[in-house]
Design an enzyme around this catalytic site. Structure first.
Site, PDB file in Angstrom:
ATOM      1  N   GLN A  42       0.813  -1.214   0.000  1.00 44.79           N
ATOM      2  CA  GLN A  42       0.000   0.000   0.000  1.00 44.79           C
ATOM      3  C   GLN A  42       0.851   1.271   0.000  1.00 44.79           C
ATOM      4  OE1 GLN A  42      -0.530  -2.620   1.946  1.00 44.79           O
ATOM      5  NE2 GLN A  42      -2.674  -3.238   1.757  1.00 44.79           N
ATOM      6  N   TYR A 157     -13.792 -11.005   3.418  1.00 42.47           N
ATOM      7  CA  TYR A 157     -13.699 -10.813   4.861  1.00 42.47           C
ATOM      8  C   TYR A 157     -14.963 -10.122   5.377  1.00 42.47           C
ATOM      9  CZ  TYR A 157      -8.776 -11.800   4.004  1.00 42.47           C
ATOM     10  OH  TYR A 157      -7.603 -12.388   3.613  1.00 42.47           O
ATOM     11  N   HIS A 207     -10.510 -11.325  10.477  1.00 46.47           N
ATOM     12  CA  HIS A 207      -9.948 -10.091   9.904  1.00 46.47           C
ATOM     13  C   HIS A 207     -10.494  -8.850  10.608  1.00 46.47           C
ATOM     14  CE1 HIS A 207      -7.607  -8.158   6.671  1.00 46.47           C
ATOM     15  NE2 HIS A 207      -7.194  -9.384   6.386  1.00 46.47           N
ATOM     16  N   GLU A 231      -8.214 -16.597  13.253  1.00 54.43           N
ATOM     17  CA  GLU A 231      -7.221 -15.534  13.079  1.00 54.43           C
ATOM     18  C   GLU A 231      -7.846 -14.152  13.242  1.00 54.43           C
ATOM     19  OE1 GLU A 231      -4.369 -13.789   9.489  1.00 54.43           O
ATOM     20  OE2 GLU A 231      -5.311 -15.765   9.281  1.00 54.43           O
ATOM     21  N   HIS A 307       2.756 -14.677   8.981  1.00 53.04           N
ATOM     22  CA  HIS A 307       1.867 -14.180   7.929  1.00 53.04           C
ATOM     23  C   HIS A 307       2.503 -14.446   6.568  1.00 53.04           C
ATOM     24  CE1 HIS A 307      -0.308 -10.531   5.998  1.00 53.04           C
ATOM     25  NE2 HIS A 307      -1.169 -11.526   6.118  1.00 53.04           N
TER      26      HIS A 307
END
Length: 399
Positions: A42, A157, A207, A231, A307
């Site tokens: 990003q 998500y 998420h 998670e 991750h």
């Protein structure tokens, strides 16, 4: 030990598929180069600026052998520290230095760490669908490939809402309904267990899409279906609520991909509030801090599940593999299949075979970098609409 002097540091951004990937190359006077992953997709230009304008002049002429000293210097050189852009920049250099050291030793990186603690690391990948039938199709395909750990999601998500009751003229974003998501997720687990029994381990990623009390409720409701782990059931700023979840549910919890600062994970590990740490290795500053985090976790019975998303270079995938092959408390490796174009830019990266990833054999990290091909896939900025997650009334929620 004879010095190995750093003569050049270069940072590259490439987009061979849908993600901007950032790689760092460190060159030495011994003719050996190392590569590291510095991907912050990003904000890739911010990372490149930090490497080019600040880390390069700081490190040129220094001894690449002294990884610990160089990492500490990079970490405190700006005084302000532990942010994602700076940590990724440091990580790119740090990984490249470890790559160089293992090549100098003529051994794969995990051997330099102290050798392997397992024959292979179990891998999991993702199955999703907007309907249960679509999800079954995805799961069946992965079972055929040998996976026995599969992350299952209904929709994106937070789920794909039906009949969303939203205001007029809704703001742009990724809308979802927490109530529908919770009901659909519990039903998904029930249906998967009914169809497949315990043929594979089910993982799921919340998420951060829930408020804390909803997270407590979901954990209690999922307990009968024995997930491998859930998670990111909470965002980092709400981790004190983990104690209440622990009191009311035995569901294994995994957390950490957004962590940058040791203060974010220390108390969670020491107080055993999570079962799996999910830190992103480049996000915390590279291999050097990852090894230290792993030792801390082992002392308190917390297992490693680094991750491993699609928006990291194959160099980063290989680094995760070297860590997992060596570290005794490594549990599982997230693995996302790559495009042929990405593998052409970064040749030699690990692959999953029948649900396992095996030890790399080449000296160093073992992944190459095709600079010319990388240049033919330039950076492309996009606003990442998925981060604009909105509740039914239009409120932005943690993505």
């Amino acid at each position: 030990m004879e010095p190995t002097l750093i003569t050049a540091i270069d940072c590259f951004i490439t987009r061979p598929d849908r993600h901007n990937l950032v790689a760092v190359r460190v060159t030495t006077d011994k003719g050996i180069t190392g590569h590291g992953c510095a991907t912050f997709q990003q904000r890739p230009l911010a990372v490149k600026t930090l490497v080019d304008e600040y880390l390069r002049p700081l490190l040129i002429g220094r001894d690449a052998n002294n990884i610990e000293d160089l990492w500490q210097m990079m970490n405190v050189n700006a005084y302000w520290r532990n942010g994602p852009a700076m940590n990724n920049a440091i990580a790119g250099v740090d990984m490249a230095l470890w790559d160089i050291k293992a090549q100098l030793a003529n051994m794969p990186l995990y051997q330099l760490f102290g050798g392997q603690s397992r024959d292979a690391i179990a891998a999991y990948t993702h199955a999703s669908g907007d309907t249960l039938d679509e999800l079954y199709t995805a799961v069946d395909a992965l079972l055929e490939k040998g996976y026995r750990h599969i992350r299952c999601q209904l929709g994106f998500y937070g789920g794909t809402p039906t009949e969303l009751h939203a205001p007029d003229n809704p703001s742009p974003g990724a809308w979802f309904c927490q109530d529908q998501y919770m009901r659909n997720t519990v039903e998904m687990f029930r249906a998967l267990r009914e169809r497949y029994g315990h043929r594979f381990h089910i993982l799921h990623d919340v998420h951060e899409r829930l408020f804390p009390q909803q997270a407590v409720q979901l954990a209690k409701q999922l307990e009968p279906y024995q997930p491998y782990f859930i998670e990111d059931i909470l965002p980092p700023q709400q981790t004190p609520w983990l104690a209440q979840i622990r009191q009311q549910s035995s569901v294994p919890l995994a957390l950490g991909e957004l962590f940058n600062n040791p203060a974010e994970w220390h108390d969670l590990v020491v107080n055993r509030q999570i079962d799996f740490i999910r830190c992103h290795v480049s996000q915390i500053g590279g291999i050097t801090p990852a090894l230290k985090l792993a030792v801390l976790c082992q002392a308190f019975g917390v297992r490693l599940a680094w991750h491993g998303p699609g928006d990291m270079t194959p160099i980063g995938v290989a680094v995760n593999t070297h860590l997992n092959i060596h570290l005794h408390n490594a549990a599982i490796q997230e693995f996302i299949p790559r495009s042929a174009t990405t593998d052409a830019v970064f040749p030699g990266a690990p692959v999953a075979k029948e649900g396992y990833i095996y030890p790399p054999q080449k000296p160093g990290i073992g992944v190459g970098f095709n600079e010319a091909l990388a240049a033919s896939h330039p950076v492309v900025y996009r606003p990442h609409e998925w981060t604009q997650s909105r509740l039914p009334d239009g409120t932005l929620h943690t993505p």
